[in-house]
Design an enzyme around this catalytic site. Structure first.
Site, mmCIF file in Angstrom:
data_model
loop_
_atom_site.group_PDB
_atom_site.id
_atom_site.type_symbol
_atom_site.label_atom_id
_atom_site.label_comp_id
_atom_site.label_asym_id
_atom_site.label_seq_id
_atom_site.Cartn_x
_atom_site.Cartn_y
_atom_site.Cartn_z
ATOM 1 N N ASP A 260 6.214 -2.628 3.957
ATOM 2 C CA ASP A 260 5.414 -2.277 5.115
ATOM 3 C C ASP A 260 6.359 -1.682 6.161
ATOM 4 O O ASP A 260 7.569 -1.572 5.973
ATOM 5 C CB ASP A 260 4.656 -3.522 5.631
ATOM 6 C CG ASP A 260 3.481 -3.139 6.504
ATOM 7 O OD1 ASP A 260 2.603 -3.984 6.724
ATOM 8 O OD2 ASP A 260 3.429 -1.973 6.964
HETATM 9 C C1 GLC Z 1 1.223 -0.918 9.457
HETATM 10 C C2 GLC Z 1 0.412 -1.913 8.653
HETATM 11 C C3 GLC Z 1 0.094 -1.425 7.269
HETATM 12 C C4 GLC Z 1 -0.045 0.080 7.285
HETATM 13 C C5 GLC Z 1 1.333 0.664 7.592
HETATM 14 C C6 GLC Z 1 1.318 2.189 7.667
HETATM 15 O O1 GLC Z 1 2.148 -1.544 10.251
HETATM 16 O O2 GLC Z 1 0.887 -3.238 8.550
HETATM 17 O O3 GLC Z 1 -1.116 -2.078 6.842
HETATM 18 O O4 GLC Z 1 -0.508 0.563 6.042
HETATM 19 O O5 GLC Z 1 1.877 0.129 8.780
HETATM 20 O O6 GLC Z 1 0.527 2.620 8.727
#
Ligand code: GLC
Length: 709
Positions: A260
C-alpha cells in the site's frame, strides 16, 4: 530471436525470455510504482524515461505520454497503470459512479455485482488504464474504523462471495486486473484505529480473514495489496509468514503483491520497524512484496542491496516474473484491445447502476407509511443535510476526494440526489425543500424546515454523515448522528407528520431514536449516481425493495464490535447500561411483499466427513407485489473444540418470486464448509451435530439438525 515480442509463444516462455535479457536496473525498475501527484516535474520525467513498472492515479490522457516514453526504452516494457476504481471509475469525472461496496453488498446480488465489475473494467480500460485497486476484502467488524464504506460488510462469507463476483467482473474481458486488498485483517485494528496494530492469531486469520483472499486468488485475481498495519506487532509489509508462506506458497497465489501507499517508507517513519529505507526495502522484498507503491528511494536502495550482495537475486526475479506475466496476460506488449471512450458513462452502464442502486437499498422499517402513491399526495417535504448533497451520496474515492480533494468541481455525469429523485418521481410542483441543518456544527434551519413540513402530507428526512467523518485517518469514537441532525428529526416527528428517514452514510450510525419514532427507515449508505432516484422510486412503490443489511447497527459506539456472528460465553450477554442487542442486525431488510419459508429439507440428516448434502426450502410470496427475496443459510456447530459462532452464514441465494407463487431454493453444503481451524492450525471437520438454519434473517428461520459422522 526476441521470443518475448512474439505473441505466438506462451506467457511463460515470453516472460522467461524477457527476464533473461533484463539488466538489474531494468528488473528493479519494474518493481517500482510511482504516483504523478507526488513528484516534481523533472523527477516525474526521469521515471517516465527510466521505464519503471507502474504508475498510479494517472488518468487516461496522461497515460499515453508515459506509455510512449516507455516504448522508447531499451526493452520497451509497457508500464501498468493502476487506479482506485472501487465503485466505478469514479476518480474520472463523468464516469459511472456505482454504489459503494458497503451499499452494493446489501443487494446480495452476485450477478449484478459481477456486471458492475465488468462495466467498471470497460470504463477503466477505455480511459487507457489497466488495473483497479479493488476489491476491498477487509471485514467491517469495528465500526469506529474510518473505512467501513469500502468493505462488503461484516461477514467473511459474504465478502468472499461478492469479492469473487466483482473480480470475475473486472477480469472477465481481460481488459484490466483486480487487486484484493488490504492483506490482511486491516480492519481489525485495535480500537478501530486505521493502520494500527491488530491482535489476531494466525488461527483467527485463517478462520475469518483469509477465506476471502483464497476465493480471490482462486478466481485469478491479478494482484494483492499489502495492508498498512501490523498483526501482533509485526508489520504486514515484512510479514513473510502471511505473504510468502501462506498467500504465495500455501494458497498458490500467482499474481503479484503491491504494497500500500509508502508502506516501505512507513516501516521507518511510522512503525519504527527498520532503521532506514534500505533495510526496509530488503525486509519488504524478502517478506514477499513484489512492487513498491511509491517510496521512490526503493529503486536505489535495491540497487545497493544487489551490489552489496545483500538480497537474493532469485527474489527479484520472482517478483519481476509475476509482474511481467500479468503484463503479458493483459496483452500490454501486443496492443491491448482498444475500448471506445464513449463507453464511459454509457446508457448500458447507467442501467446496471440504476438496477444495482435499487437492489442495494434496505427498507428497515415501514409502519404502513410506504409506498406513497404519488396521485394521492399533494405536497412532500424533502429535508436534511444529505437530501441534495452528491458528495455525501457518492462517499469516498471519487473525483471529489482523490487523488487530491477538490472543493469546487461540477459533476459531468447524470446523477440524482434524493431531492432530485423525489422531484422526478412525484413532480417538482409537489416538492418542498429545506436543508434543516448541516452534518456538523451549530448552524441550523430547523424552524424553517418545520414550517415546510407542516405544509406537507409526508416528510422525507435525509440524514447521515459526510466524507470528513470517514476514510483513511478518519476513525470515529462517537457513532451518533453529528450536529443537529437528531434534533431535526425530533422536530419533524413532533409535527405529527409521517416521517420517512433516508440514511446516506458511510457506516452504521446509532439511530435508536429514528428507529423508534420515524414511520419508515431506508438505508442507502453511499448510493452513487442513482441512489437518490432509487430511494424516491422505493418511496413511491415503483419497485419492491429487496436489500438486506450486510452490517449491524449498534445502539452506542462503545457497543462495537456488534457483528451478528458472536461466540457464546459472554457473562450477562449485555452491557449493564444498554439494552440487549443492536438497533438493526445483519440481514435485516423488509420488502413490500411477505415471504414465508416452509418445508426445510436436508437430503440426508447424517453425512460422512468429506461428504455433501443438499438443503432445500420453499419460499412463498404471500404479498401483492412480485419481489426478490434473499434466503440465508446459517450453521451452528453445536459442540466444537474451539469457540464457534452462535450462527455463521454459509450460503445466500437471491430469488425472484411472483406474488402468490412459491419457489424451492436449494443450497449445496459440503462438510468442508463446516470445518474449524484448530489451535494447531489444521482445518478439521469435527464429527457431531450441526444446526442448519434457513430463513430471511438471523431471527426468522427454520432449523434442521445434521450429524457429521
Ligand atoms: C491508499 C489506500 C489504498 C489505495 C492506495 C492507492 O492509501 O490505502 O486502498 O488503493 O492508497 O490510492
Amino acid at each position: 530471436m526476441e521470443i518475448y515480442k512474439d505473441k505466438n509463444f506462451t506467457i511463460d516462455d515470453r516472460t522467461e525470455d524477457l527476464l533473461s535479457r533484463m539488466t538489474i536496473e531494468e528488473k528493479i525498475g519494474q518493481m517500482l510504482q510511482v504516483s504523478y501527484n507526488v513528484l516534481d516535474k523533472n523527477e516525474y520525467e526521469n521515471y517516465k524515461n527510466l521505464g519503471i513498472g507502474s504508475f498510479l492515479h494517472v488518468l487516461g490522457s496522461e497515460a499515453d505520454d508515459i506509455r510512449d516514453k516507455a516504448a522508447k526504452t531499451r526493452l520497451g516494457i509497457p508500464p501498468l497503470f493502476g487506479i482506485d476504481a472501487i465503485h466505478g471509475h469514479a476518480l474520472l469525472n463523468g464516469a459511472t459512479v456505482f454504489p459503494s461496496q458497503l451499499a452494493m453488498s446489501c443487494s446480495f446480488n452476485r450477478s449484478l455485482i459481477r456486471e458492475m465489475g465488468r462495466a467498471t473494467a470497460r470504463e477503466v480500460a477505455a480511459d487507457g488504464l489497466d488495473w483497479t485497486f479493488s476489491p476491498v476484502l477487509c471485514i467491517a467488524r469495528d465500526l469506529r474504523w474510518g473505512r467501513v464504506d469500502e468493505t462488503f460488510g461484516e461477514d467473511s462469507y459474504v465478502i468472499g462471495e461478492l469479492g469473487k463476483a466483482i473480480i470475475e467482473g473486472y477480469e472477465c474481458d481481460n481488459l484490466i486486473i483486480a487487486c484484493a486488498k488490504h492483506y490482511i485483517a486491516y480492519g481489525e485494528a485495535t480500537g478501530g484505529r486505521d493502520a494500527y496494530d491488530c491482535s489476531v492469531t494466525e488461527r483467527k486469520v485463517r478462520d475469518i480473514f483469509l477465506p476471502p483472499f483464497k476465493k480471490a486468488s482462486d478466481a485469478g485475481c491479478g494482484s494483492v495489496m499489502t495492508a498498512y498495519g501490523s498483526i501482533d506487532t509485526l508489520p504486514l509489509t515484512v510479514n513473510k509468514r502471511m505473504m510468502r508462506e501462506i498467500l504465495k506458497d500455501e494458497i498458490g497465489f500467482e499474481g503479484f503483491v503491491v504494497t500500500d501507499w509508502e508502506n516501505i517508507k512507513s516501516l521507518v517513519t511510522k512503525q519504527r520497524a527498520a532503521k532506514d529505507i534500505k533495510e526496509a526495502s530488503k525486509k519488504a522484498v524478502e517478506a514477499g512484496n513484489d512492487m513498491s507503491m511509491n517510496t521512490h528511494e526503493f529503486y536505489n536502495c535495491m540497487l545497493e542491496l544487489v551490489k552489496e550482495n545483500q538480497i537474493d537475486i532469485k527474489l527479484i526475479d520472482d517478483a519481476v516474473r509475476r509482474i511481467l506475466k500479468i503484463k503479458f496476460r493483459l496483452k500490454l506488449f501486443d496492443g491491448k484491445d482498444k475500448i471506445d471512450k464513449n463507453i464511459i458513462g454509457c446508457s448500458e452502464h447507467k442501467k446496471i447502476n440504476h438496477e444495482l442502486s435499487r437492489e442495494s437499498l434496505v427498507l428497515l422499517k415501514n409502519d404502513n407509511v410506504l409506498p406513497i402513491e404519488k396521485e394521492k399526495i399533494k405536497k412532500i417535504a424533502v429535508i436534511g443535510p444529505n437530501a441534495d448533497d452528491i458528495r455525501a451520496q457518492y462517499g469516498d474515492w471519487t473525483y471529489f476526494s482523490h487523488p487530491e480533494p477538490k472543493k469546487h468541481v461540477q459533476p459531468k455525469g447524470e446523477y440524482y440526489t434524493v431531492l432530485r429523485g423525489i422531484k422526478e418521481t412525484f413532480g417538482e410542483d409537489k416538492v418542498l425543500y429545506n436543508k434543516g441543518c448541516d452534518i456538523f456544527g451549530d448552524e441550523n434551519y430547523i424552524k424553517k424546515a418545520v414550517k415546510i413540513a407542516k405544509k406537507a402530507d409526508a416528510v422525507v428526512c435525509v440524514i447521515g454523515d459526510c466524507l470528513a467523518q470517514n476514510g483513511e485517518y478518519r476513525d470515529r469514537a462517537n457513532l451518533d448522528l453529528s450536529g443537529y441532525q437528531e434534533e431535526l428529526v425530533k422536530a419533524l416527528v413532533e409535527t405529527g407528520k409521517k416521517v420517512i428517514a433516508v440514511l446516506i452514510n458511510c457506516k452504521p450510525l446509532c439511530i435508536s431514536y429514528i428507529k423508534e419514532h420515524c414511520g419508515a427507515v431506508i438505508e442507502m449508505f453511499n448510493g452513487g449516481d442513482f441512489g437518490g432516484l432509487a430511494a424516491a422510486e422505493l418511496i413511491s412503490g415503483k419497485f419492491n425493495p429487496s436489500g438486506k443489511l450486510s452490517v449491524s447497527f449498534p445502539q452506542h459506539g462503545a457497543q462495537t464490535p456488534c457483528y451478528y456472528n458472536q461466540y457464546s460465553g459472554w457473562h450477562g450477554g449485555q452491557y449493564v447500561d444498554l439494552q440487549k442487542g443492536n438497533v438493526y442486525d445483519f440481514a435485516d431488510g423488509l420488502s413490500y411483499s411477505k415471504f414465508e419459508y416452509s418445508n426445510l429439507k436436508l437430503s440426508r440428516h447424517t453425512v460422512p466427513n468429506g461428504g455433501a448434502i443438499t438443503v432445500s426450502v420453499d419460499i412463498s410470496n404471500t404479498g401483492d407485489m412480485d419481489g426478490k427475496e434473499i434466503a440465508m443459510l446459517f450453521v451452528k456447530d453445536v459442540v466444537s473444540s474451539v469457540l464457534t459462532p452462535e450462527k455463521q452464514l454459509k450460503g445466500f441465494e437471491k430469488v425472484f418470486i411472483k406474488k402468490g407463487e412459491t419457489k424451492t431454493v436449494t443450497f449445496k453444503l459440503k462438510t468442508d464448509d463446516l470445518a474449524i481451524v484448530t489451535t494447531d492450525l489444521k482445518y478439521v471437520v469435527e464429527s457431531g451435530d450441526f444446526e442448519i438454519m434457513v430463513g430471511a434473517n438471523t431471527k426468522e428461520y427454520l432449523t434442521e439438525t445434521l450429524t457429521v459422522l
